[in-house]
Design an enzyme around this catalytic site. Structure first.
Site, PDB file in Angstrom:
ATOM      1  N   ARG A  65       8.185   9.336   6.076  1.00 42.85           N
ATOM      2  CA  ARG A  65       6.741   9.062   6.001  1.00 42.85           C
ATOM      3  C   ARG A  65       6.114   9.668   7.253  1.00 42.85           C
ATOM      4  O   ARG A  65       6.404   9.225   8.368  1.00 42.85           O
ATOM      5  CB  ARG A  65       6.489   7.560   5.938  1.00 42.85           C
ATOM      6  CG  ARG A  65       5.037   7.194   6.167  1.00 42.85           C
ATOM      7  CD  ARG A  65       4.696   5.806   5.717  1.00 42.85           C
ATOM      8  NE  ARG A  65       4.699   5.737   4.273  1.00 42.85           N
ATOM      9  CZ  ARG A  65       4.206   4.717   3.563  1.00 42.85           C
ATOM     10  NH1 ARG A  65       3.663   3.692   4.189  1.00 42.85           N
ATOM     11  NH2 ARG A  65       4.232   4.747   2.251  1.00 42.85           N
ATOM     12  N   HIS A  85       1.841  11.683  -1.929  1.00 41.43           N
ATOM     13  CA  HIS A  85       2.678  10.469  -2.029  1.00 41.43           C
ATOM     14  C   HIS A  85       3.396  10.519  -3.390  1.00 41.43           C
ATOM     15  O   HIS A  85       3.107   9.737  -4.295  1.00 41.43           O
ATOM     16  CB  HIS A  85       1.779   9.231  -1.905  1.00 41.43           C
ATOM     17  CG  HIS A  85       2.510   7.971  -1.563  1.00 41.43           C
ATOM     18  ND1 HIS A  85       3.874   7.909  -1.375  1.00 41.43           N
ATOM     19  CD2 HIS A  85       2.067   6.694  -1.368  1.00 41.43           C
ATOM     20  CE1 HIS A  85       4.217   6.668  -1.076  1.00 41.43           C
ATOM     21  NE2 HIS A  85       3.148   5.907  -1.074  1.00 41.43           N
ATOM     22  N   GLN A 143       5.063   7.405  -5.108  1.00 38.64           N
ATOM     23  CA  GLN A 143       4.052   6.488  -5.629  1.00 38.64           C
ATOM     24  C   GLN A 143       3.590   6.952  -7.013  1.00 38.64           C
ATOM     25  O   GLN A 143       3.514   6.157  -7.957  1.00 38.64           O
ATOM     26  CB  GLN A 143       2.858   6.448  -4.664  1.00 38.64           C
ATOM     27  CG  GLN A 143       1.745   5.538  -5.112  1.00 38.64           C
ATOM     28  CD  GLN A 143       2.144   4.070  -5.072  1.00 38.64           C
ATOM     29  OE1 GLN A 143       2.611   3.586  -4.044  1.00 38.64           O
ATOM     30  NE2 GLN A 143       1.989   3.362  -6.163  1.00 38.64           N
ATOM     31  N   ASP A 171      -7.687   3.464  -4.232  1.00 38.19           N
ATOM     32  CA  ASP A 171      -6.874   3.377  -3.008  1.00 38.19           C
ATOM     33  C   ASP A 171      -7.846   3.133  -1.857  1.00 38.19           C
ATOM     34  O   ASP A 171      -9.070   3.291  -2.019  1.00 38.19           O
ATOM     35  CB  ASP A 171      -6.089   4.701  -2.834  1.00 38.19           C
ATOM     36  CG  ASP A 171      -5.175   4.711  -1.610  1.00 38.19           C
ATOM     37  OD1 ASP A 171      -4.870   3.619  -1.070  1.00 38.19           O
ATOM     38  OD2 ASP A 171      -4.765   5.817  -1.184  1.00 38.19           O
ATOM     39  N   CYS A 184      -2.276   1.500  -5.322  1.00 38.14           N
ATOM     40  CA  CYS A 184      -0.946   1.687  -4.730  1.00 38.14           C
ATOM     41  C   CYS A 184      -0.595   0.575  -3.743  1.00 38.14           C
ATOM     42  O   CYS A 184       0.568   0.380  -3.430  1.00 38.14           O
ATOM     43  CB  CYS A 184      -0.884   3.052  -4.044  1.00 38.14           C
ATOM     44  SG  CYS A 184      -2.162   3.281  -2.817  1.00 38.14           S
ATOM     45  N   ARG A 197       8.123   1.019  -7.870  1.00 34.87           N
ATOM     46  CA  ARG A 197       8.544   1.955  -6.814  1.00 34.87           C
ATOM     47  C   ARG A 197      10.068   1.971  -6.705  1.00 34.87           C
ATOM     48  O   ARG A 197      10.687   3.019  -6.599  1.00 34.87           O
ATOM     49  CB  ARG A 197       7.928   1.550  -5.465  1.00 34.87           C
ATOM     50  CG  ARG A 197       6.424   1.727  -5.365  1.00 34.87           C
ATOM     51  CD  ARG A 197       6.025   3.192  -5.274  1.00 34.87           C
ATOM     52  NE  ARG A 197       6.668   3.851  -4.142  1.00 34.87           N
ATOM     53  CZ  ARG A 197       6.244   3.766  -2.874  1.00 34.87           C
ATOM     54  NH1 ARG A 197       5.156   3.100  -2.588  1.00 34.87           N
ATOM     55  NH2 ARG A 197       6.888   4.399  -1.899  1.00 34.87           N
TER      56      ARG A 197
END
Ligand code: CP
Ligand code: NVA
Length: 308
Positions: free
Chosen positions: A100, A127, A130, A221, A260, A288
């Site tokens: 990340r 991402h 995701q 988001d 998310c 996930r």
């Protein structure tokens, strides 16, 4: 077995996405396997995380393997030590790495010097893990993807970019509704449109929140992503008309609501919408783990599990 890095959702072919989704569904019914016995995953974080850390760590253990979590203060990639040296050292000690990071270039540099598969666990640009879990969630609830209309309302950010590719590769129509100046990157939109063409899926950008009408799924988001904290106050004003609230839901009464997480209740989404029967955000978060198991196997060059 040839390593397959997952730095962008566009690294997947449409066939690979279908196979990953089928495997994720199987894994949900068969959580314990042993194919990663003796393999370790390095999880590297330049930014905070709840879901990504838990889902990867539990996933690799459930597959018989182990995990090493490296927090930002521990390795200080690029500061205490060159990114390429971290990549080379880890390649001699673990079997796979998920990172990340802020800059997509950090991932690319790491991957260029690593001899193990590398997975994007969120960057400023994308991402992908995701987006795969998001597809899995919509598929579970609607039994199909192609032809559905996904509306993403808010900032044209990393999550939005990966979702654009995800929609394009599965034949979902997608409209991004965002304030002027906060659109997804033009190059990503163009690539998604090209990928969507063979599946006749429409990828569109709008500034009008009323375009949410009739959506099959509404996604939002945070308005200020990790690293944009100093812009949060200004963004709260700019994005206010783009909140996912009861009024927007009334225009799409059949829509699933996705986020998310983490959610900033009262900003991009209201508390009542998160708690409404239309909301599938916790299914999405759970997915996930199942989806990333399929990604771990894919990245290691193993063939997908095709059992039902
Ligand atoms: N959605 C997601 O990636 O959550 P975390 O930031 O908590 O990992
Ligand atoms: N766009 C958000 C996603 C968090 C999972 C961020 O980058 O902070």
């Amino acid at each position: 077995m040839k390593r397959r890095d997952v730095l962008s959702f566009a690294d997947f072919s449409a066939d690979a996405v279908n196979a990953l989704l089928a495997e994720s569904l199987w894994r949900k019914k068969h959580p314990l396997t042993e194919e990663f016995a003796g393999r370790f995953l390095a999880l590297i974080f330049e930014k905070p995380s709840l879901r990504t850390r838990v889902s990867f760590e539990v996933a690799i253990h459930e597959m018989g393997g182990g995990c090493v979590v490296l927090r930002p203060d521990e390795i200080q990639m690029g500061k205490r030590e060159a990114t390429k040296d971290v990549a080379r050292y880890l390649s001699r000690n673990v079997s796979i790495a998920a990172l990340r990071v802020f800059a997509q270039e950090t991932l690319e540099e790491f991957a260029a010097h690593a001899t193990i598969p590398v997975i994007n666990a969120l960057s400023d640009t994308e991402h992908p893990c995701q987006a795969l879990a998001d597809l899995l969630t919509i598929l579970e609830h609607r039994k199909k993807l192609a032809g559905l209309h996904l509306v993403y309302m808010g900032d044209g950010n990393n999550v939005c970019h990966s979702l654009l590719y995800a929609a394009a590769l599965t034949g979902m129509h997608m409209t991004v509704i965002c304030p002027r100046g906060y659109e997804p990157e033009a190059a990503v939109v163009r690539s998604a449109q090209t990928l969507a063409k063979p599946r006749r899926a429409a990828i569109a950008i709008s500034t009008n929140p009323a375009d949410v009408k009739g959506a099959d799924a509404i996604y939002t988001d945070v308005w200020a992503s990790m690293g944009q904290e100093s812009e949060a106050a200004a963004r709260r004003k700019i994005f206010a008309p783009y909140q996912v609230n009861a009024k927007r839901l009334a225009a799409a009464p059949e829509a699933l609501v996705l986020h998310c997480l983490p959610a900033h209740r009262g900003e991009e989404i209201t508390d009542d919408v998160v708690e409404s029967p239309q909301s599938v955000v916790f299914d999405q978060a759970e997915n996930r783990r199942h989806a990333q198991k399929a990604v771990l196997r894919y990245a290691c060059g193993l063939p997908p599990i095709r059992k039902r």
